[in-house]
Design a protein around this motif. Structure first.
Motif, mmCIF file in Angstrom:
data_model
loop_
_atom_site.group_PDB
_atom_site.id
_atom_site.type_symbol
_atom_site.label_atom_id
_atom_site.label_comp_id
_atom_site.label_asym_id
_atom_site.label_seq_id
_atom_site.Cartn_x
_atom_site.Cartn_y
_atom_site.Cartn_z
ATOM 1 N N VAL A 1 -12.791 4.805 9.551
ATOM 2 C CA VAL A 1 -12.346 3.695 8.713
ATOM 3 C C VAL A 1 -13.071 3.737 7.374
ATOM 4 O O VAL A 1 -14.289 3.938 7.315
ATOM 5 C CB VAL A 1 -12.614 2.339 9.401
ATOM 6 C CG1 VAL A 1 -12.311 1.185 8.455
ATOM 7 C CG2 VAL A 1 -11.773 2.214 10.665
ATOM 8 N N CYS B 1 -5.196 -1.830 11.991
ATOM 9 C CA CYS B 1 -5.333 -0.401 11.706
ATOM 10 C C CYS B 1 -6.781 0.060 11.826
ATOM 11 O O CYS B 1 -7.058 1.175 12.282
ATOM 12 C CB CYS B 1 -4.788 -0.080 10.312
ATOM 13 S SG CYS B 1 -2.981 -0.002 10.230
ATOM 14 N N ALA B 2 -7.718 -0.793 11.396
ATOM 15 C CA ALA B 2 -9.134 -0.433 11.514
ATOM 16 C C ALA B 2 -9.533 -0.256 12.969
ATOM 17 O O ALA B 2 -10.303 0.648 13.318
ATOM 18 C CB ALA B 2 -9.988 -1.504 10.853
ATOM 19 N N GLU C 1 -0.656 -6.757 7.778
ATOM 20 C CA GLU C 1 -0.163 -5.688 8.642
ATOM 21 C C GLU C 1 0.817 -6.253 9.668
ATOM 22 O O GLU C 1 0.587 -7.313 10.237
ATOM 23 C CB GLU C 1 -1.337 -5.007 9.350
ATOM 24 C CG GLU C 1 -2.333 -4.360 8.391
ATOM 25 C CD GLU C 1 -3.463 -3.666 9.146
ATOM 26 O OE1 GLU C 1 -3.221 -3.185 10.275
ATOM 27 O OE2 GLU C 1 -4.582 -3.606 8.598
ATOM 28 N N VAL D 1 -8.585 0.349 4.774
ATOM 29 C CA VAL D 1 -8.287 -1.048 5.089
ATOM 30 C C VAL D 1 -9.207 -1.972 4.297
ATOM 31 O O VAL D 1 -10.209 -1.542 3.722
ATOM 32 C CB VAL D 1 -8.448 -1.324 6.601
ATOM 33 C CG1 VAL D 1 -7.436 -0.540 7.419
ATOM 34 C CG2 VAL D 1 -9.876 -0.996 7.045
ATOM 35 N N SER E 1 -9.184 -5.329 11.109
ATOM 36 C CA SER E 1 -7.726 -5.343 10.999
ATOM 37 C C SER E 1 -7.142 -4.449 12.086
ATOM 38 O O SER E 1 -7.843 -3.602 12.662
ATOM 39 C CB SER E 1 -7.297 -4.838 9.625
ATOM 40 O OG SER E 1 -7.551 -3.448 9.505
ATOM 41 N N ALA F 1 -8.143 5.299 8.464
ATOM 42 C CA ALA F 1 -7.485 4.112 7.916
ATOM 43 C C ALA F 1 -8.234 3.609 6.688
ATOM 44 O O ALA F 1 -9.457 3.450 6.718
ATOM 45 C CB ALA F 1 -7.407 3.004 8.966
ATOM 46 N N ALA G 1 -3.478 0.528 4.594
ATOM 47 C CA ALA G 1 -3.003 -0.815 4.945
ATOM 48 C C ALA G 1 -3.969 -1.845 4.368
ATOM 49 O O ALA G 1 -4.862 -2.347 5.066
ATOM 50 C CB ALA G 1 -2.893 -0.962 6.458
ATOM 51 N N LEU G 2 -3.777 -2.155 3.096
ATOM 52 C CA LEU G 2 -4.685 -3.082 2.417
ATOM 53 C C LEU G 2 -4.181 -4.515 2.419
ATOM 54 O O LEU G 2 -4.933 -5.436 2.102
ATOM 55 C CB LEU G 2 -4.922 -2.620 0.972
ATOM 56 C CG LEU G 2 -5.506 -1.213 0.810
ATOM 57 C CD1 LEU G 2 -5.757 -0.919 -0.654
ATOM 58 C CD2 LEU G 2 -6.773 -1.045 1.621
ATOM 59 N N SER H 1 0.811 -1.221 0.000
ATOM 60 C CA SER H 1 0.000 0.000 0.000
ATOM 61 C C SER H 1 0.843 1.269 0.000
ATOM 62 O O SER H 1 0.289 2.370 -0.055
ATOM 63 C CB SER H 1 -0.917 0.015 1.225
ATOM 64 O OG SER H 1 -1.701 -1.150 1.290
#
Length: 271
Positions: free
Chosen positions: A219, A212-213, A183, A205, A210, A203, A179-180, A134
């Motif tokens: 989000v 980051c979520a 992580e 995502v 996740s 984020a 951040a796809l 990402s």
């Protein structure tokens, strides 16, 4: 197709012919309805120059070039179907799949997108962090935000770099994570600490659960059932940036800032 013909000879065209090439590249749908005389009047040049341009890029004349353009426009509008080569059919299948993913992303947008625009507009500095695959999307998003006159940076996503910039992240900042993929935890930790220090966080995502979520304040899902869609994420980022502009963010690009590489402030580590 006319675009490929133009691409192959563009560096060798005269200035007048490059003006024509630029016009066709940007406004070919409009050009499909213009005669050579009307196009010449529109661009303030001689009709003979328009005709010579068609010949210069490989057509027998202006009518043949226009027939090529009209055909392209008709196909775009779905007025005529043609058999596609296997590779073209495969590409179309992929494009259609990405369009479906983009529709899914749109259907799962939060109701408070204007709050996202407002938070980004009000931030004195925006840190856009991209993890793994990402990283390129994060780089492009930071540049797009900067092109709108916002102070956006794209620091590296490793633990040491993020730890070094954390003291700079205050209540007047925004932390954005892209951040796809898988992580590693560093970016989620950065978001969590940024929130603790009063910064707003967002984020992009693929999964709502996740790291980051769970760490971000806001989000945006860019994937269905945990499967990331980089194409949908890119479209969503572009829509957010364009939406900010339409909602009132002035277009004030700082040429000096834009000409500076994004990684100048955060040079890659050597060794």
């Amino acid at each position: 197709m006319i675009f490929e013909r133009i691409r192959q000879v563009y560096p060798f065209l005269t200035k007048s012919h490059q003006r024509l090439a630029d016009y066709f590249a940007a406004s070919y749908r409009e050009a499909a309805f213009l005669t050579a005389s009307a196009l010449a009047d529109k661009l303030g040049m001689n009709e003979a120059t328009v005709i010579r341009f068609a010949q210069r890029i490989g057509y027998r004349g202006y009518p043949e070039m226009m027939a090529d353009i009209v055909q392209a426009v008709r196909e775009e509008l779905g007025l005529r179907e043609r058999e596609r080569a296997p590779h073209a059919a495969a590409l179309m299948t992929y494009v259609q799949a990405e369009m479906e993913r983009a529709r899914w992303v749109l259907s799962h947008l939060p109701d408070d997108i204007p709050a996202v625009w407002q938070a980004l507009r009000q931030a004195r500095r925006i840190y856009v962090i991209g993890q793994g695959a990402s990283a390129a999307l994060a780089h492009l998003l930071a540049y797009a935000l900067r092109s709108r006159g916002l102070s956006a940076e794209n620091p590296p996503a490793d633990a040491l770099s993020l730890q070094m910039i954390l003291p700079e992240v205050t209540a007047h900042c925004a932390a954005v994570a892209v951040a796809l993929g898988p992580e590693s935890g560093e970016v989620a930790h950065f978001l969590r600490r940024a929130r603790e220090q009063g910064a707003w966080s967002l984020a992009f995502v693929a999964s709502p659960i996740s790291p980051c979520a769970l760490a971000a304040e806001e989000v945006l899902l860019c994937g269905e059932e945990g499967r990331p869609s980089f194409g949908a994420a890119a479209l969503l980022m572009e829509a957010i940036v364009q939406g900010m502009h339409r909602e009132g963010t002035p277009w004030k690009p700082d040429e000096a800032t834009l000409s500076r590489p994004l990684d100048e402030e955060y040079p890659p580590k050597k060794g």
